[in-house]
Design an enzyme around this catalytic site. Structure first.
Site, PDB file in Angstrom:
ATOM      1  N   CYS A 126       0.878  -1.102   0.012  1.00 52.63           N
ATOM      2  CA  CYS A 126       0.019   0.088  -0.051  1.00 52.63           C
ATOM      3  C   CYS A 126       0.840   0.944  -0.101  1.00 52.63           C
ATOM      4  CB  CYS A 126      -0.837  -0.005   1.393  1.00 52.63           C
ATOM      5  SG  CYS A 126      -2.211   1.281   1.295  1.00 52.63           S
TER       6      CYS A 126
ATOM      7  N   CYS B 275      -1.936   3.994   7.002  1.00 53.53           N
ATOM      8  CA  CYS B 275      -3.054   4.049   8.036  1.00 53.53           C
ATOM      9  C   CYS B 275      -2.701   3.274   9.421  1.00 53.53           C
ATOM     10  CB  CYS B 275      -4.238   3.603   7.551  1.00 53.53           C
ATOM     11  SG  CYS B 275      -4.828   4.229   5.968  1.00 53.53           S
TER      12      CYS B 275
ATOM     13  N   CYS C 101      -4.670   0.213  10.252  1.00 54.39           N
ATOM     14  CA  CYS C 101      -4.612  -1.069   9.096  1.00 54.39           C
ATOM     15  C   CYS C 101      -4.707  -2.232   9.806  1.00 54.39           C
ATOM     16  CB  CYS C 101      -3.599  -0.924   8.082  1.00 54.39           C
ATOM     17  SG  CYS C 101      -3.774  -1.970   6.845  1.00 54.39           S
TER      18      CYS C 101
END
Length: 358
Positions: free
Chosen positions: A80, A84, A87
């Site tokens: 990714c 985040c 996550c």
């Protein structure tokens, strides 16, 4: 039959041997026919009934142990471009199946009863600039004929060219958006540098309308956005669904010694989550999911096409469906079909059935 047969037999024998010699043979022949009917046929019938019962029981047992993978979430990549903090499917590997192997697995799922496939990650548009994903989307819609094909993405890498090439094969595009405050997005890990996550969301919403793809929003409610009021923004974007998740801890992913994230600081209580839902209850497209509903009611495939069991607060993988088949692997998924149906996991998910006025 156990008590009546000996008594009837004795009566038949007395009757037969009490006959004159000339008619004795005829009586004996009659006796033999009776014996055959009395003892042999019931035994056959009992055997047939027993076999039928065993077959019926085996069929019922097989049906009870058979799980139809109606809706499957395939996280084909863990890579990714965002970070985040909460996550729960992190970049622990960089592995992605060869395209033809991924197609073979999707065919196995279709043959087992799959109706909906959702592609996720990581960020699914990262692999081969979205071409790998596009080819899988087209394969599922055209060659497998699935009623619903959807994607969950952070939206940062999607270009209009992709919609031109593959938009007609996609039913739903879900974009992750946890806040309409750009500073909060940066705190969470969804910052795009000079790009604005919210502005990009609006552009993607327009492209979905232009290319006839249903637009959906996913939000993870956490410590940084739990007080936010998102009603006006959601109404303006008007998604078909606004899926609202409670921030979830998964050992080895976003908490624990082997984790790549430390999500404990993002966690909110059940009461705080309920307060957020109460504040937004008038938003008609809201679909809430607390942790209890979420962790057991999804069929999740990882990058190796292994089902992930989250019942013990971590992701325990099955063997790959490519090696052992769908039914053997799905036994270890921990999937709760009743909870899947209870949370509304099956809905109108084909854009052909949504009857949009595009």
């Amino acid at each position: 039959m156990g008590m009546l047969a000996p008594t009837a037999l004795a009566g038949r024998m007395l009757s037969a041997f009490g006959q004159p010699l000339g008619s004795l043979w005829g009586s004996l022949a009659s006796l033999l026919c009776w014996l055959r009917a009395a003892f042999w046929w019931p035994a056959v019938e009992m055997g047939q009934q027993q076999v039928a019962g065993e077959l019926e029981g085996s069929q019922e047992e097989a049906e009870e142990n058979y799980t139809i993978p109606t809706s499957v979430n395939y996280h084909f990549t863990r890579q990714c471009n965002y970070k985040c903090g909460f996550c729960f499917h992190t970049a622990k590997t960089s592995f992605v199946l060869p395209l033809e192997e991924a197609k073979r697995g999707l065919l196995l799922l279709k043959e087992a009863g799959m109706e909906k496939i959702n592609f996720s990650g990581g960020e699914p548009f990262l692999q081969d600039r979205g071409e790998y994903l596009g080819k899988l989307v087209k394969f599922c819609k055209v060659e497998l004929g699935l009623p619903s094909v959807s994607i969950v993405s952070n939206g940062s890498l999607i270009r209009e060219r992709w919609f031109k090439d593959y938009g007609e094969y996609l039913d739903i595009l879900a974009i992750s958006c946890d806040s309409f405050n750009e500073q909060v997005n940066v705190l969470i890990g969804r910052g795009q540098g000079k790009k604005n996550h919210v502005e990009n969301l609006q552009k993607l919403n327009k492209w979905c309308k232009d290319y006839k793809v249903a637009f959906k929003i996913n939000s993870v409610i956490n410590r940084f956005n739990v007080e936010e009021d998102m009603r006006e923004h959601i109404r303006a974007l008007n998604p078909v669904r606004w899926k609202v998740f409670q921030c979830l801890l998964i050992e080895g992913e976003n908490c624990g010694e082997d984790a790549l994230r430390e999500a404990e600081r993002f966690i909110i209580s059940e009461e705080e989550f309920e307060e957020f839902l109460e504040r937004h209850k008038e938003v008609s497209c809201l679909v809430p999911e607390c942790n209890q509903k979420m962790k057991d009611s999804y069929l999740i495939l990882d990058e190796y096409m292994r089902f992930l069991n989250c019942r013990k607060g971590r992701k325990d993988p099955s063997k790959s469906i490519l090696d052992v088949g769908v039914q053997e692997a799905i036994k270890f998924s921990g999937f709760d079909e009743k909870m899947f149906l209870k949370r509304g996991g099956k809905y109108v998910w084909s854009k052909e059935d949504m009857k949009f006025d595009w």
